[in-house]
Design an enzyme around this catalytic site. Structure first.
Site, mmCIF file in Angstrom:
data_model
loop_
_atom_site.group_PDB
_atom_site.id
_atom_site.type_symbol
_atom_site.label_atom_id
_atom_site.label_comp_id
_atom_site.label_asym_id
_atom_site.label_seq_id
_atom_site.Cartn_x
_atom_site.Cartn_y
_atom_site.Cartn_z
ATOM 1 N N HIS A 1 0.761 -1.185 -0.004
ATOM 2 C CA HIS A 1 0.075 -0.156 -0.106
ATOM 3 C C HIS A 1 0.973 1.240 -0.039
ATOM 4 C CE1 HIS A 1 -3.587 -2.321 0.977
ATOM 5 N NE2 HIS A 1 -2.865 -3.132 1.635
ATOM 6 N N ASN B 1 -10.050 -3.722 1.956
ATOM 7 C CA ASN B 1 -9.589 -3.421 0.412
ATOM 8 C C ASN B 1 -10.940 -3.324 -0.422
ATOM 9 O OD1 ASN B 1 -6.762 -4.018 0.623
ATOM 10 N ND2 ASN B 1 -6.983 -6.318 0.700
#
Length: 486
Positions: free
Chosen positions: A54, A127
């Site tokens: 990320h 997510n």
């Protein structure tokens, strides 16, 4: 002396590198699993200073407004009282790419939400998919190594990626999502978000419920084809960042409806899939979505580094009324995320303005460390080098006391501590169910997309994957095999 078995860093042989120690087959992970801790702690320190996963993302502030009171399920105050508003911060991201990578990669998207509640920060770090590739955090460092660059060539490695997936069929459900038309969201505003893990609620009566969080996008869902993504990456590798900045600047505030699935605690023992398995979803027929409220994003950060790069979201940021579950991936993340932030930013990262509680005060006995004394601008806290005792209990009349009124009800666990594997697992049915709802055109694009990178793996890996696809659905396997033969 040379040996061919895996060891810990101190050279001790490891009997099982693929399964965490849990209390019973479905029980929580035990802290005594020093091998799991070593793997995760080392993994968190493999890169400086960007996030290992990320790394590239964007952040936006907004508000969450309750539209349906959930007090029958939870004492969490930000989910109670119709009309109650809570400040939020959301960080969207890609997962596998570096800071300079393109926004249009085929990759899951991080969807991390922070609620600045009156009882502390509550983070839902999920997510844009309801599932994940793994069910046990001990495998996470190995998995991410296959998604990153080959340590010798410094190139992406399709052989490593597919070899790992071929040996871990639990990934098949998420692989099917990733390689489908859903695999490249058009931007951050037009996709759903999920807490993905199973969490827990508990109410004022001490009753526990298992819960899954769903952020339902109120904008039309939009995805890119492989061809469209290739063009976008060349034209504007930062297109998703640019899109959300433009939308907020223009007053086009994106919205998501937060819904939950609620499972009574006792149901977990008899549900037909393990409700704590991150590779599985709960049927909406069994546990329908319950509306909670509306999230609107309407304010951009003023300093990207200070607010987006230094935000430290962590699933361990839980508040009274919201707890963990025996989900093995979640149990590992409860340690790994906060540990990664301590390494990446410093021990006092929670004193930074974006991380400190905005709606309440942080009081604890922790002192010293990097950035000690950094003052949260929202409150005059009792931390950071003042004259109050840095230990507890103490005899100071105004000293900090336990908040026993918020005690979580006990969770019954039962079973022998062991490294459990292959417990009532079915890694194929849900992947097949997903495949069968695709149109003929979607099925063909899925097969072609898989073949694009699977063709770069060795024949033995290709055959293993075709076997997995076929076990999910015979046509699925046949289409991929045909696409590989072109």
């Amino acid at each position: 002396m040379t040996n061919h078995y895996i060891t810990s860093q101190n050279g001790a042989p490891v009997a099982d590198d693929q399964n965490s120690v849990t209390a019973g087959a479905r029980g929580p992970v035990l802290l005594q699993d020093f091998h799991l801790i070593e793997k995760l702690a080392h993994f968190n320190r493999e890169r400086i200073p960007e996030r290992i996963v990320h790394a590239k993302g964007t952040g936006v502030y907004g508000t969450f407004t309750v539209t349906n009171d959930l007090s029958q399920y939870t004492i969490a105050d930000h989910f109670q009282g119709v009309g109650k508003q809570t400040e939020v911060f959301v960080r969207f991201s890609t997962v596998g790419g570096e800071m300079g990578s393109a926004d249009a990669e085929r990759d899951p998207r991080g969807f991390g939400v922070r609620f600045y509640t009156a009882r502390g920060n509550h983070d839902i770090v999920g997510n844009n998919t309801p599932t994940f590739f793994l069910r046990d955090g001990i495998k996470f460092p190995d998995f991410i190594h296959t998604q990153k660059r080959n340590p010798m060539t410094n190139l992406k490695d399709p052989q490593a990626m597919w070899d790992f997936w071929s040996l871990n069929p639990e990934a098949l459900h998420q692989v099917t999502i990733l390689m489908s038309d859903r695999g490249i969201p058009a931007n951050y505003r037009q996709m759903h978000g999920y807490g993905s893990h199973t969490f827990s609620f508990w109410n004022a009566k001490g009753e526990r419920y298992w819960v899954k969080f769903h952020f339902r996008c109120q904008q039309p869902i939009a995805n890119l084809t492989e061809e469209q993504a290739a063009k976008v990456k060349g034209i504007d590798p930062d297109h998703a960042q640019r899109d959300i900045v433009a939308a907020i600047t223009d007053g086009n505030f994106p919205r998501w409806q937060l819904c939950v699935q609620i499972m009574p605690e006792a149901d977990a023992e008899k549900y037909h899939v393990n409700p704590f398995d991150l590779t599985k979803v709960w049927s909406h027929k069994d546990y329908p979505l319950i509306e909670v409220g509306m999230m609107e994003l309407n304010r951009l950060p003023q300093n990207y580094f200070a607010e987006v790069e230094q935000v430290a979201l962590a699933p361990s940021n839980l508040v009274p009324g919201v707890g963990a579950s025996p989900d093995k991936m979640l149990q590992a993340r409860l340690f790994a995320y906060a540990d990664a932030q301590r390494y990446r930013i410093g021990a006092n990262y929670n004193q930074l303005p974006v991380n400190c509680p905005h709606a309440t005060q942080a009081n604890h006995h922790q002192r010293a460390g990097a950035m000690a004394g950094t003052q949260c601008p929202y409150h005059q806290s009792q931390t950071g080098g003042d004259a109050t005792p840095n230990y507890g209990p103490n005899s100071v009349e105004t000293g900090l006391q336990d908040a026993s009124q918020f005690k979580e009800p006990p969770l019954r666990i039962d079973g022998d501590a062991d490294r459990y594997s292959r417990f009532d697992q079915d890694d194929f049915t849900q992947a097949g169910d997903l495949y069968r709802i695709f149109s003929e055109e979607e099925k063909q694009r899925l097969a072609d997309t898989i073949a694009g990178t699977l063709s770069q793996a060795t024949q033995d890996v290709q055959q293993k994957m075709i076997c997995h696809f076929s076990r999910a659905d015979a046509d699925y396997g046949a289409r991929v095999a045909k696409a590989l033969a072109k």
